[in-house]
Design a protein around this motif. Structure first.
Motif, PDB file in Angstrom:
ATOM      1  N   PHE A 133       0.822  -1.204   0.000  1.00  0.00           N
ATOM      2  CA  PHE A 133       0.000   0.000   0.000  1.00  0.00           C
ATOM      3  C   PHE A 133       0.862   1.262   0.000  1.00  0.00           C
ATOM      4  CE2 PHE A 133      -1.774  -2.932   3.415  1.00  0.00           C
ATOM      5  CZ  PHE A 133      -2.365  -3.787   2.508  1.00  0.00           C
ATOM      6  N   ALA A 134       2.142   1.139  -0.358  1.00  0.00           N
ATOM      7  CA  ALA A 134       3.058   2.267  -0.210  1.00  0.00           C
ATOM      8  C   ALA A 134       2.781   3.366  -1.220  1.00  0.00           C
ATOM      9  CB  ALA A 134       4.497   1.784  -0.321  1.00  0.00           C
ATOM     10  N   SER A 135       2.638   3.019  -2.492  1.00  0.00           N
ATOM     11  CA  SER A 135       2.538   4.035  -3.544  1.00  0.00           C
ATOM     12  C   SER A 135       1.400   3.700  -4.503  1.00  0.00           C
ATOM     13  CB  SER A 135       3.853   4.137  -4.311  1.00  0.00           C
ATOM     14  OG  SER A 135       4.920   4.479  -3.466  1.00  0.00           O
ATOM     15  N   GLY A 136       0.701   4.737  -4.920  1.00  0.00           N
ATOM     16  CA  GLY A 136      -0.382   4.572  -5.877  1.00  0.00           C
ATOM     17  C   GLY A 136      -1.519   5.524  -5.563  1.00  0.00           C
ATOM     18  N   TRP A 137      -2.628   5.336  -6.250  1.00  0.00           N
ATOM     19  CA  TRP A 137      -3.815   6.170  -6.031  1.00  0.00           C
ATOM     20  C   TRP A 137      -4.752   5.472  -5.050  1.00  0.00           C
ATOM     21  CZ3 TRP A 137      -4.493  11.064  -7.773  1.00  0.00           C
ATOM     22  CH2 TRP A 137      -3.612  11.519  -8.774  1.00  0.00           C
ATOM     23  N   THR A 153      -2.115   0.359  -7.524  1.00  0.00           N
ATOM     24  CA  THR A 153      -0.678   0.424  -7.329  1.00  0.00           C
ATOM     25  C   THR A 153       0.012   0.951  -8.588  1.00  0.00           C
ATOM     26  OG1 THR A 153      -0.194  -1.809  -8.154  1.00  0.00           O
ATOM     27  CG2 THR A 153      -0.878  -1.603  -5.842  1.00  0.00           C
ATOM     28  N   ARG A 154       1.300   1.206  -8.453  1.00  0.00           N
ATOM     29  CA  ARG A 154       2.085   1.653  -9.607  1.00  0.00           C
ATOM     30  C   ARG A 154       2.114   0.608 -10.710  1.00  0.00           C
ATOM     31  NH1 ARG A 154       7.583   4.264  -7.000  1.00  0.00           N
ATOM     32  NH2 ARG A 154       6.711   6.271  -6.352  1.00  0.00           N
ATOM     33  N   GLU A 155       1.914  -0.650 -10.317  1.00  0.00           N
ATOM     34  CA  GLU A 155       1.898  -1.732 -11.302  1.00  0.00           C
ATOM     35  C   GLU A 155       0.506  -1.941 -11.886  1.00  0.00           C
ATOM     36  OE1 GLU A 155       3.173  -2.096  -8.132  1.00  0.00           O
ATOM     37  OE2 GLU A 155       5.179  -1.601  -8.840  1.00  0.00           O
ATOM     38  N   ASP A 156      -0.425  -1.043 -11.550  1.00  0.00           N
ATOM     39  CA  ASP A 156      -1.801  -1.058 -12.061  1.00  0.00           C
ATOM     40  C   ASP A 156      -2.627  -2.233 -11.546  1.00  0.00           C
ATOM     41  OD1 ASP A 156      -1.333   1.261 -13.443  1.00  0.00           O
ATOM     42  OD2 ASP A 156      -0.914   0.270 -15.351  1.00  0.00           O
ATOM     43  N   SER A 157      -2.210  -2.818 -10.435  1.00  0.00           N
ATOM     44  CA  SER A 157      -3.066  -3.806  -9.780  1.00  0.00           C
ATOM     45  C   SER A 157      -3.911  -3.081  -8.740  1.00  0.00           C
ATOM     46  CB  SER A 157      -2.231  -4.903  -9.114  1.00  0.00           C
ATOM     47  OG  SER A 157      -1.400  -4.355  -8.102  1.00  0.00           O
ATOM     48  N   VAL A 158      -5.067  -3.648  -8.420  1.00  0.00           N
ATOM     49  CA  VAL A 158      -5.981  -3.036  -7.457  1.00  0.00           C
ATOM     50  C   VAL A 158      -6.086  -3.939  -6.231  1.00  0.00           C
ATOM     51  CG1 VAL A 158      -8.321  -2.231  -7.025  1.00  0.00           C
ATOM     52  CG2 VAL A 158      -7.286  -1.884  -9.285  1.00  0.00           C
ATOM     53  N   ILE A 159      -5.802  -3.370  -5.067  1.00  0.00           N
ATOM     54  CA  ILE A 159      -5.986  -4.079  -3.799  1.00  0.00           C
ATOM     55  C   ILE A 159      -7.180  -3.433  -3.111  1.00  0.00           C
ATOM     56  CG2 ILE A 159      -4.930  -4.782  -1.624  1.00  0.00           C
ATOM     57  CD1 ILE A 159      -2.207  -4.339  -2.905  1.00  0.00           C
ATOM     58  N   SER A 160      -8.174  -4.222  -2.816  1.00  0.00           N
ATOM     59  CA  SER A 160      -9.437  -3.685  -2.318  1.00  0.00           C
ATOM     60  C   SER A 160      -9.557  -3.808  -0.806  1.00  0.00           C
ATOM     61  CB  SER A 160     -10.612  -4.437  -2.965  1.00  0.00           C
ATOM     62  OG  SER A 160     -10.599  -4.270  -4.371  1.00  0.00           O
ATOM     63  N   ILE A 162      -8.547  -2.091   1.920  1.00  0.00           N
ATOM     64  CA  ILE A 162      -7.300  -2.127   2.680  1.00  0.00           C
ATOM     65  C   ILE A 162      -7.556  -1.991   4.176  1.00  0.00           C
ATOM     66  CG2 ILE A 162      -5.077  -1.000   3.030  1.00  0.00           C
ATOM     67  CD1 ILE A 162      -5.246   0.030   0.195  1.00  0.00           C
ATOM     68  N   TYR A 163      -8.424  -1.069   4.553  1.00  0.00           N
ATOM     69  CA  TYR A 163      -8.642  -0.815   5.979  1.00  0.00           C
ATOM     70  C   TYR A 163      -9.142  -2.079   6.685  1.00  0.00           C
ATOM     71  CZ  TYR A 163     -10.136   1.454  10.283  1.00  0.00           C
ATOM     72  OH  TYR A 163     -10.292   1.807  11.606  1.00  0.00           O
ATOM     73  N   GLU A 164     -10.141  -2.716   6.118  1.00  0.00           N
ATOM     74  CA  GLU A 164     -10.663  -3.939   6.737  1.00  0.00           C
ATOM     75  C   GLU A 164      -9.642  -5.062   6.676  1.00  0.00           C
ATOM     76  OE1 GLU A 164     -14.629  -6.821   6.601  1.00  0.00           O
ATOM     77  OE2 GLU A 164     -14.365  -5.229   5.116  1.00  0.00           O
ATOM     78  N   LEU A 165      -8.891  -5.140   5.587  1.00  0.00           N
ATOM     79  CA  LEU A 165      -7.879  -6.183   5.436  1.00  0.00           C
ATOM     80  C   LEU A 165      -6.846  -6.102   6.553  1.00  0.00           C
ATOM     81  CD1 LEU A 165      -6.528  -8.428   3.654  1.00  0.00           C
ATOM     82  CD2 LEU A 165      -5.313  -6.571   2.492  1.00  0.00           C
ATOM     83  N   VAL A 166      -6.409  -4.894   6.889  1.00  0.00           N
ATOM     84  CA  VAL A 166      -5.350  -4.718   7.886  1.00  0.00           C
ATOM     85  C   VAL A 166      -5.899  -4.716   9.300  1.00  0.00           C
ATOM     86  CG1 VAL A 166      -3.568  -3.132   8.724  1.00  0.00           C
ATOM     87  CG2 VAL A 166      -3.863  -3.492   6.261  1.00  0.00           C
ATOM     88  N   ASN A 167      -7.032  -4.038   9.511  1.00  0.00           N
ATOM     89  CA  ASN A 167      -7.537  -3.841  10.869  1.00  0.00           C
ATOM     90  C   ASN A 167      -8.575  -4.870  11.300  1.00  0.00           C
ATOM     91  OD1 ASN A 167      -6.280  -1.112  11.742  1.00  0.00           O
ATOM     92  ND2 ASN A 167      -7.039  -0.723   9.675  1.00  0.00           N
ATOM     93  N   GLY A 168      -9.049  -5.687  10.376  1.00  0.00           N
ATOM     94  CA  GLY A 168      -9.990  -6.735  10.737  1.00  0.00           C
ATOM     95  C   GLY A 168     -11.407  -6.260  10.958  1.00  0.00           C
ATOM     96  N   THR A 169     -11.670  -4.998  10.691  1.00  0.00           N
ATOM     97  CA  THR A 169     -13.018  -4.457  10.850  1.00  0.00           C
ATOM     98  C   THR A 169     -13.216  -3.329   9.855  1.00  0.00           C
ATOM     99  OG1 THR A 169     -14.587  -3.486  12.432  1.00  0.00           O
ATOM    100  CG2 THR A 169     -12.294  -2.793  12.600  1.00  0.00           C
ATOM    101  N   ALA A 170     -14.451  -3.070   9.502  1.00  0.00           N
ATOM    102  CA  ALA A 170     -14.739  -2.040   8.510  1.00  0.00           C
ATOM    103  C   ALA A 170     -14.703  -0.654   9.149  1.00  0.00           C
ATOM    104  CB  ALA A 170     -16.120  -2.285   7.894  1.00  0.00           C
ATOM    105  N   GLY A 462     -14.720  -1.556 -10.741  1.00  0.00           N
ATOM    106  CA  GLY A 462     -14.897  -2.426  -9.578  1.00  0.00           C
ATOM    107  C   GLY A 462     -14.918  -1.713  -8.245  1.00  0.00           C
ATOM    108  N   PHE A 463     -14.936  -0.392  -8.235  1.00  0.00           N
ATOM    109  CA  PHE A 463     -15.013   0.329  -6.970  1.00  0.00           C
ATOM    110  C   PHE A 463     -16.471   0.537  -6.568  1.00  0.00           C
ATOM    111  CE2 PHE A 463     -11.192   1.691  -9.254  1.00  0.00           C
ATOM    112  CZ  PHE A 463     -10.214   1.348  -8.331  1.00  0.00           C
ATOM    113  N   GLY A 464     -16.665   0.883  -5.302  1.00  0.00           N
ATOM    114  CA  GLY A 464     -17.979   1.311  -4.877  1.00  0.00           C
ATOM    115  C   GLY A 464     -18.201   2.749  -5.314  1.00  0.00           C
ATOM    116  N   ARG A 465     -19.195   3.376  -4.731  1.00  0.00           N
ATOM    117  CA  ARG A 465     -19.479   4.768  -5.064  1.00  0.00           C
ATOM    118  C   ARG A 465     -18.355   5.639  -4.514  1.00  0.00           C
ATOM    119  NH1 ARG A 465     -23.473   7.410  -7.274  1.00  0.00           N
ATOM    120  NH2 ARG A 465     -23.829   9.624  -6.776  1.00  0.00           N
ATOM    121  N   ILE A 466     -17.602   6.283  -5.395  1.00  0.00           N
ATOM    122  CA  ILE A 466     -16.369   6.978  -5.026  1.00  0.00           C
ATOM    123  C   ILE A 466     -16.664   8.302  -4.333  1.00  0.00           C
ATOM    124  CG2 ILE A 466     -14.292   8.094  -5.947  1.00  0.00           C
ATOM    125  CD1 ILE A 466     -14.319   5.998  -8.199  1.00  0.00           C
ATOM    126  N   ALA A 467     -15.933   8.541  -3.216  1.00  0.00           N
ATOM    127  CA  ALA A 467     -16.030   9.807  -2.496  1.00  0.00           C
ATOM    128  C   ALA A 467     -14.783  10.660  -2.700  1.00  0.00           C
ATOM    129  CB  ALA A 467     -16.241   9.557  -1.003  1.00  0.00           C
TER     130      ALA A 467
END
Length: 474
Positions: A133-137, A153-160, A162-170, A462-467
């Protein structure tokens, strides 16, 4: 007689020494060999499993003790721990990498000790921990009324998510904005605003550091974060919350005190410079945030030179958007009659802050939903309906650049402003919503400010409603 007593004592002592020779147990030294451990690169939150090759020429492994320890390295003046941290006492190392991402590697040491003799053998290797999660949009969006952050990411992959993935809660509450602030320490601070909370996550690991309950000495009655900013020196962080401005030192991640005093209601924007300034929508004027850390009162611009472009103490209208341009902080206002007026505020001057103003001739800008202002050219990009426009400030004209799918809306436009990047001030990321689904478009800009190739460069679905969208480079 004395001679016989002495002789008797000597014989007795010699006898004792002779008998003691049989009381010692000698343990032969073991030859312990540890296979080489190679240097590794792993991501934060990865699992690390190492089963080292260990051989002993006498006895068995049960006669050995194992200890893994770990410590960071640095080439700066940063203080390091006095002792390495013990991370395991088993032969096989099994850990989850939750250590902070660093510019320099960690050193991991395996110590194998013969229990009988206490003699140890060592092997070490370097471990570089980085973050996906270091660099990208970063993209803040809402899926089924649950907000979270994705990263392209800079490599154009999408990681969805992130907050829940790392913290275990939404994330609790609806996310409204992302902010990345460069502090005096040199570390960028990352914040997620919601309608009723403010979350600070560690950058770039993304684990929650604190929320609004821990950010204030005295928590305000209503937490409604509207805008976050930092002064040019990186020493003070500012927050507009429910129309009031709060300040906090960035040193040691200081807390917010009471709001700055004054008769004002701050619009949700802060212009930076030698003076950080806000628009007081209650009284129709610009105000300075106190420069001195011990000041507590919002300040008016004083010692003004005659014949300014506009009077900073008499500006009426609804502030739609503000961003730093190539020379001034540009503020777009909707006036009472519906017309749009642009003001250029010089926040580096106390006596001549009112530097520029003009009535905007582009009628399309009346329906603008998103803006982005170039940091090198007098150009503004804005969205109205499902279309992307370019407003030339000097020519006071707008022209359409691109049409997104019919029925879609554009909540956010961001220009890449990263002097380390070849795309600095020449790249747009645009968030587009169609119903509950969000799409991010990349646009490369030509030297004239037009779209290179007259179309988008890349598209991500593939994103939700963007804020909100922001760029992050560690």
């Amino acid at each position: 007689m004395k001679r016989y007593i002495i002789l008797s004592l000597l014989l007795s002592g010699l006898a004792s020494c002779y008998k003691d020779k049989g009381n010692y147990t000698y343990h032969p030294l073991k030859q312990i060999t540890i296979d080489s451990l190679v240097n590794l690169k792993r991501f934060y939150m990865d699992s690390l499993v190492i089963n080292p090759g260990v051989a002993v020429d006498k006895g068995t492994e049960s006669e050995l003790d194992f200890q893994w320890s770990m410590f960071p390295t640095t080439q700066s003046m940063e203080a390091l721990p006095a002792q390495p941290e013990i991370i395991s006492r088993s032969k096989v190392l099994r850990i989850r990498l939750e250590k902070a991402v660093r510019q320099y590697p960690y050193v991991v040491i395996l110590r194998v000790t013969d229990k009988a003799t206490g003699v140890s053998t060592y092997r070490r290797f370097e471990l570089m921990i980085s973050s996906p999660f270091a660099s990208g949009w970063l993209v803040l969006s809402d899926r089924n009324n649950i907000s979270d952050v994705d990263i392209i990411t800079r490599e154009d992959s999408v990681i969805s998510r992130i907050y829940e993935l790392v913290n275990g809660t939404a994330i609790k509450g609806k996310g409204t904005r992302l902010r990345l602030l460069g502090a005096y320490s040199g570390a960028d601070e990352l914040f997620i605003q919601t309608e009723d909370n403010l979350l600070q996550v560690r950058n770039p690991e993304f684990n929650l550091l604190q929320d609004a309950t821990a950010m204030f000495y005295t928590k305000p009655d209503r937490v409604s974060p509207q805008y976050l900013a930092i002064n040019d020196y990186g020493t003070q962080r500012y927050l507009v919350n429910s129309g009031k401005v709060f300040g906090a030192s960035t040193l040691n991640n200081g807390k917010y005190g009471l709001p700055y005093i004054g008769d004002y209601e701050a619009a949700p924007f802060i212009a930076g410079g030698s003076y950080s300034a806000v628009y007081d929508k209650k009284n129709g004027r610009f105000l300075k945030i106190p420069v001195l850390s011990n000041s507590v009162t919002m300040e008016a611009f004083t010692e003004l030179k005659p014949d300014p472009a506009f009077d900073v103490n008499n500006v009426k209208g609804d502030l739609m958007y503000m961003e730093q341009g190539p020379d001034l902080s540009y503020h777009f206002f909707r006036e009472a009659g519906g017309n749009i007026r642009l003001y250029g505020l010089n926040t580096y001057s106390n006596d001549a802050p009112g530097a520029f103003t003009q009535q905007v001739a582009a009628t399309e800008l009346k329906q603008a939903t998103a803006f982005a202002i170039s940091g090198t050219l007098p150009l503004t990009y804005f969205a109205a309906g499902n279309s992307l426009y370019l407003y030339d400030i000097g020519a006071n004209q707008a022209r359409k650049l691109y049409d997104f799918p019919a029925g879609s809306t554009v909540p956010v436009i961001r220009m890449l402003k990263d002097w380390n990047s070849d795309d600095d001030n020449s790249f747009l990321a645009v968030g587009v919503n169609s119903g509950s689904n969000g799409t991010v478009y990349y646009f490369k800009l030509a030297g004239t400010g037009e779209l290179a190739g007259n179309t988008y460069k890349k598209q991500f679905n593939g994103f939700g409603r963007i804020a909100d969208i922001i760029y992050k480079n560690k």
